[in-house]
Design a protein around this motif. Sequence first.
Motif, PDB file in Angstrom:
ATOM      1  N   VAL A 213       7.385   1.727   2.676  1.00  0.00           N
ATOM      2  CA  VAL A 213       6.270   2.014   1.784  1.00  0.00           C
ATOM      3  C   VAL A 213       4.724   1.340   2.199  1.00  0.00           C
ATOM      4  O   VAL A 213       3.913   1.759   1.475  1.00  0.00           O
ATOM      5  CB  VAL A 213       6.751   0.603   0.728  1.00  0.00           C
ATOM      6  CG1 VAL A 213       5.607   0.791  -0.743  1.00  0.00           C
ATOM      7  CG2 VAL A 213       8.052   1.062   0.049  1.00  0.00           C
ATOM      8  N   GLU A 214       4.658   1.071   3.604  1.00  0.00           N
ATOM      9  CA  GLU A 214       3.332   0.824   3.922  1.00  0.00           C
ATOM     10  C   GLU A 214       2.564   2.322   4.090  1.00  0.00           C
ATOM     11  O   GLU A 214       1.357   1.944   4.362  1.00  0.00           O
ATOM     12  CB  GLU A 214       3.675   0.193   5.396  1.00  0.00           C
ATOM     13  CG  GLU A 214       4.168   1.079   6.567  1.00  0.00           C
ATOM     14  CD  GLU A 214       5.995   0.894   6.430  1.00  0.00           C
ATOM     15  OE1 GLU A 214       6.378   1.454   7.202  1.00  0.00           O
ATOM     16  OE2 GLU A 214       6.442   0.324   5.536  1.00  0.00           O
ATOM     17  N   LEU A 215       3.253   3.212   4.015  1.00  0.00           N
ATOM     18  CA  LEU A 215       2.438   4.257   4.188  1.00  0.00           C
ATOM     19  C   LEU A 215       1.516   4.779   2.815  1.00  0.00           C
ATOM     20  O   LEU A 215       0.733   5.496   3.020  1.00  0.00           O
ATOM     21  CB  LEU A 215       3.458   5.771   4.219  1.00  0.00           C
ATOM     22  CG  LEU A 215       4.386   5.827   5.178  1.00  0.00           C
ATOM     23  CD1 LEU A 215       5.464   7.125   5.278  1.00  0.00           C
ATOM     24  CD2 LEU A 215       3.522   6.008   6.570  1.00  0.00           C
ATOM     25  N   LEU A 216       1.559   3.990   2.125  1.00  0.00           N
ATOM     26  CA  LEU A 216       0.784   4.007   0.738  1.00  0.00           C
ATOM     27  C   LEU A 216      -0.365   3.041   1.067  1.00  0.00           C
ATOM     28  O   LEU A 216      -1.146   2.877   0.029  1.00  0.00           O
ATOM     29  CB  LEU A 216       1.590   3.571  -0.498  1.00  0.00           C
ATOM     30  CG  LEU A 216       2.756   4.213  -1.068  1.00  0.00           C
ATOM     31  CD1 LEU A 216       3.576   3.710  -2.120  1.00  0.00           C
ATOM     32  CD2 LEU A 216       2.190   5.608  -1.392  1.00  0.00           C
ATOM     33  N   ALA A 217      -0.630   2.581   2.158  1.00  0.00           N
ATOM     34  CA  ALA A 217      -2.007   1.694   2.332  1.00  0.00           C
ATOM     35  C   ALA A 217      -3.098   2.378   2.173  1.00  0.00           C
ATOM     36  O   ALA A 217      -3.937   2.041   1.731  1.00  0.00           O
ATOM     37  CB  ALA A 217      -1.766   1.092   3.885  1.00  0.00           C
ATOM     38  N   GLY A 218      -3.096   3.720   2.598  1.00  0.00           N
ATOM     39  CA  GLY A 218      -4.383   4.580   2.493  1.00  0.00           C
ATOM     40  C   GLY A 218      -4.462   4.966   0.906  1.00  0.00           C
ATOM     41  O   GLY A 218      -5.622   4.863   0.608  1.00  0.00           O
ATOM     42  N   VAL A 219      -3.619   5.159   0.447  1.00  0.00           N
ATOM     43  CA  VAL A 219      -3.627   5.404  -1.037  1.00  0.00           C
ATOM     44  C   VAL A 219      -4.166   4.292  -1.929  1.00  0.00           C
ATOM     45  O   VAL A 219      -5.009   4.533  -2.614  1.00  0.00           O
ATOM     46  CB  VAL A 219      -1.965   5.923  -1.597  1.00  0.00           C
ATOM     47  CG1 VAL A 219      -2.286   6.084  -3.097  1.00  0.00           C
ATOM     48  CG2 VAL A 219      -1.716   7.141  -0.879  1.00  0.00           C
ATOM     49  N   VAL A 225      -8.186   4.857  -7.819  1.00  0.00           N
ATOM     50  CA  VAL A 225      -6.534   4.691  -7.743  1.00  0.00           C
ATOM     51  C   VAL A 225      -6.220   3.399  -7.741  1.00  0.00           C
ATOM     52  O   VAL A 225      -6.742   2.266  -6.907  1.00  0.00           O
ATOM     53  CB  VAL A 225      -6.181   5.375  -6.460  1.00  0.00           C
ATOM     54  CG1 VAL A 225      -4.736   5.354  -6.075  1.00  0.00           C
ATOM     55  CG2 VAL A 225      -6.437   6.906  -6.450  1.00  0.00           C
ATOM     56  N   ARG A 226      -4.870   3.113  -8.455  1.00  0.00           N
ATOM     57  CA  ARG A 226      -3.991   1.798  -8.527  1.00  0.00           C
ATOM     58  C   ARG A 226      -2.716   2.084  -8.199  1.00  0.00           C
ATOM     59  O   ARG A 226      -2.049   2.866  -8.895  1.00  0.00           O
ATOM     60  CB  ARG A 226      -4.309   1.250  -9.756  1.00  0.00           C
ATOM     61  CG  ARG A 226      -3.655  -0.351  -9.855  1.00  0.00           C
ATOM     62  CD  ARG A 226      -4.444  -1.168  -9.187  1.00  0.00           C
ATOM     63  NE  ARG A 226      -3.864  -2.701  -8.733  1.00  0.00           N
ATOM     64  CZ  ARG A 226      -3.943  -3.556  -9.609  1.00  0.00           C
ATOM     65  NH1 ARG A 226      -4.602  -3.506 -10.945  1.00  0.00           N
ATOM     66  NH2 ARG A 226      -3.467  -4.745  -9.458  1.00  0.00           N
ATOM     67  N   VAL A 227      -2.271   1.420  -6.915  1.00  0.00           N
ATOM     68  CA  VAL A 227      -0.970   1.713  -6.556  1.00  0.00           C
ATOM     69  C   VAL A 227      -0.121   0.408  -7.208  1.00  0.00           C
ATOM     70  O   VAL A 227      -0.409  -0.776  -7.263  1.00  0.00           O
ATOM     71  CB  VAL A 227      -0.736   1.546  -5.023  1.00  0.00           C
ATOM     72  CG1 VAL A 227       0.792   1.304  -4.618  1.00  0.00           C
ATOM     73  CG2 VAL A 227      -1.439   2.808  -4.438  1.00  0.00           C
ATOM     74  N   VAL A 228       0.992   0.914  -7.980  1.00  0.00           N
ATOM     75  CA  VAL A 228       1.847  -0.141  -8.723  1.00  0.00           C
ATOM     76  C   VAL A 228       3.351   0.107  -7.774  1.00  0.00           C
ATOM     77  O   VAL A 228       3.929   1.138  -7.923  1.00  0.00           O
ATOM     78  CB  VAL A 228       2.081   0.423 -10.023  1.00  0.00           C
ATOM     79  CG1 VAL A 228       3.132  -0.679 -10.872  1.00  0.00           C
ATOM     80  CG2 VAL A 228       0.907   0.101 -10.728  1.00  0.00           C
ATOM     81  N   VAL A 323      -2.217  12.591  -2.615  1.00  0.00           N
ATOM     82  CA  VAL A 323      -2.775  11.867  -3.801  1.00  0.00           C
ATOM     83  C   VAL A 323      -4.046  12.182  -4.023  1.00  0.00           C
ATOM     84  O   VAL A 323      -4.710  12.464  -5.479  1.00  0.00           O
ATOM     85  CB  VAL A 323      -2.768  10.419  -3.598  1.00  0.00           C
ATOM     86  CG1 VAL A 323      -3.514   9.308  -4.762  1.00  0.00           C
ATOM     87  CG2 VAL A 323      -1.351   9.774  -3.592  1.00  0.00           C
ATOM     88  N   ARG A 324      -4.951  12.403  -3.087  1.00  0.00           N
ATOM     89  CA  ARG A 324      -6.412  13.051  -3.540  1.00  0.00           C
ATOM     90  C   ARG A 324      -6.309  14.593  -4.160  1.00  0.00           C
ATOM     91  O   ARG A 324      -6.917  14.710  -5.084  1.00  0.00           O
ATOM     92  CB  ARG A 324      -6.997  13.224  -2.097  1.00  0.00           C
ATOM     93  CG  ARG A 324      -7.781  12.171  -1.613  1.00  0.00           C
ATOM     94  CD  ARG A 324      -8.689  12.167  -0.707  1.00  0.00           C
ATOM     95  NE  ARG A 324      -9.025  11.152   0.274  1.00  0.00           N
ATOM     96  CZ  ARG A 324      -8.525  11.092   1.520  1.00  0.00           C
ATOM     97  NH1 ARG A 324      -7.807  11.811   2.128  1.00  0.00           N
ATOM     98  NH2 ARG A 324      -8.831   9.818   2.297  1.00  0.00           N
ATOM     99  N   ASP A 325      -5.304  15.260  -3.653  1.00  0.00           N
ATOM    100  CA  ASP A 325      -5.401  16.581  -4.437  1.00  0.00           C
ATOM    101  C   ASP A 325      -4.877  16.467  -5.698  1.00  0.00           C
ATOM    102  O   ASP A 325      -5.451  17.406  -6.509  1.00  0.00           O
ATOM    103  CB  ASP A 325      -4.273  17.404  -3.603  1.00  0.00           C
ATOM    104  CG  ASP A 325      -4.747  17.683  -2.075  1.00  0.00           C
ATOM    105  OD1 ASP A 325      -5.959  17.622  -1.860  1.00  0.00           O
ATOM    106  OD2 ASP A 325      -3.858  18.239  -1.241  1.00  0.00           O
ATOM    107  N   LEU A 326      -4.146  15.590  -6.078  1.00  0.00           N
ATOM    108  CA  LEU A 326      -3.723  15.426  -7.624  1.00  0.00           C
ATOM    109  C   LEU A 326      -4.619  14.578  -8.556  1.00  0.00           C
ATOM    110  O   LEU A 326      -4.698  14.814  -9.898  1.00  0.00           O
ATOM    111  CB  LEU A 326      -2.223  15.035  -7.483  1.00  0.00           C
ATOM    112  CG  LEU A 326      -0.988  15.837  -7.061  1.00  0.00           C
ATOM    113  CD1 LEU A 326       0.194  14.894  -7.322  1.00  0.00           C
ATOM    114  CD2 LEU A 326      -1.314  17.096  -7.922  1.00  0.00           C
ATOM    115  N   ALA A 327      -5.288  13.696  -7.698  1.00  0.00           N
ATOM    116  CA  ALA A 327      -6.238  12.776  -8.484  1.00  0.00           C
ATOM    117  C   ALA A 327      -7.135  13.516  -9.287  1.00  0.00           C
ATOM    118  O   ALA A 327      -7.290  13.087 -10.382  1.00  0.00           O
ATOM    119  CB  ALA A 327      -7.217  11.953  -7.454  1.00  0.00           C
ATOM    120  N   HIS A 328      -7.666  14.602  -8.894  1.00  0.00           N
ATOM    121  CA  HIS A 328      -8.900  15.421  -9.491  1.00  0.00           C
ATOM    122  C   HIS A 328      -8.269  16.603 -10.349  1.00  0.00           C
ATOM    123  O   HIS A 328      -9.153  17.351 -10.653  1.00  0.00           O
ATOM    124  CB  HIS A 328     -10.087  15.489  -8.729  1.00  0.00           C
ATOM    125  CG  HIS A 328     -10.557  14.369  -7.965  1.00  0.00           C
ATOM    126  ND1 HIS A 328     -11.173  13.249  -8.650  1.00  0.00           N
ATOM    127  CD2 HIS A 328     -10.392  13.939  -6.668  1.00  0.00           C
ATOM    128  CE1 HIS A 328     -11.584  12.424  -7.969  1.00  0.00           C
ATOM    129  NE2 HIS A 328     -11.150  12.740  -6.694  1.00  0.00           N
TER     130      HIS A 328
END
Length: 372
Positions: A213-219, A225-228, A323-328
């Motif tokens: 799950v640490e792979l979400l650190a950059g996200v 963006v809010r990670v839950v 995530v960047r690609d989908l965010a916008h």
Amino acid sequence: MRVVIVTESFPPDVNGVAHCALQTARHLAARGHDPLVIAPAVAGAGAFDAPCPVVRVPSVPLPGYPQVRVALPSRRVAATIAAHRADLVHLASPFILGARGMTAATRLRLPAVAVYQTDLAGYARTYVGAGEAAAWRRLRAVHCAADLTLAPSSAAVRDLTEHGVPRVRLWRRGVDAVRFRPELRDVALRRRFAPNGELIVGYVGRLAPEKQVELLAGVSELPGVRVVIVGDGPSETALRGVLPRALFLGRTTGDELARVFASFDVFAHTGPFETFCQTVQEAMASGVPVIAPASGGPLDLVDHGRTGLLVTPQDADAVTQAVRDLAHAPALRAAFGAAGRATVEGRTWAAVGDQLIDHYGAVVGARTAVVA
């Protein structure tokens, strides 16, 4: 048909093995069969409303991961199978307790169906940095002794076959598309998660080393963006340090989990060792686009560019870029979510349960023909 389900985990445990064993028992009972479950003893198990009798055998917590219980040697397994007058033994993710179930089935000359669900060899690499070969030797011994092995994904079928396991068939998992549905998207819940209107990127699952799950650190550091994070496990304390801006909800189940799923904008799974990945299917049922590693079970579940995005396994930058690609791209997210929902609507537990019963019938029929 009288079936004994020997499972390494069962509710109130919350994991894929426990959930699948529960759904199997429910479906067998609903179809007029006579199931019985043998599972490790856990605290609070007596309060669980099971669909059939459950026999608990003594167990101890796994060192370093007390939420996981490991069964101790017990004569209760063979005695219970014999007393139930079983026609068939179902081994759910067999390794410790399942190996004893297989031995008992052999001694009682009963057919056995082994369901492969956990990449234990991958876990051995993750937790101890070794032991992969030993894990495969044990897995191969149990599955080779079974009349049939059922694997949940094409990748799992391939792994088993390459490691010398015979008689492997594909048997996927069902999803509750009534419980998990887009209509449960909750404005109030979203406001709680993202008070400033951030894009909500969710993870649901165990918080353990193999899930990465640490792979979400950059996200979690992306603006807007809010990670839950939903779940618990031995890595929670460390992850809170790595993801200080993330919201940790702890263990969430049932209807509340369904509301949480539907309230995500994107679901991100990070673990590379999934033989299936039920949470990906639940996100799709909830109408949420998925980002997952291009390995294991997600390869069958995520249609890249149609229901979500597959990324290079164990690559934090790839997850962040997805995530960047989908965010916008709200229209793309909506299209992915709608396509995901349409893909899984027919994958009910009743449908896959009937497939399982067909597999049982074929195995029992083959045994009967040999005896005759």
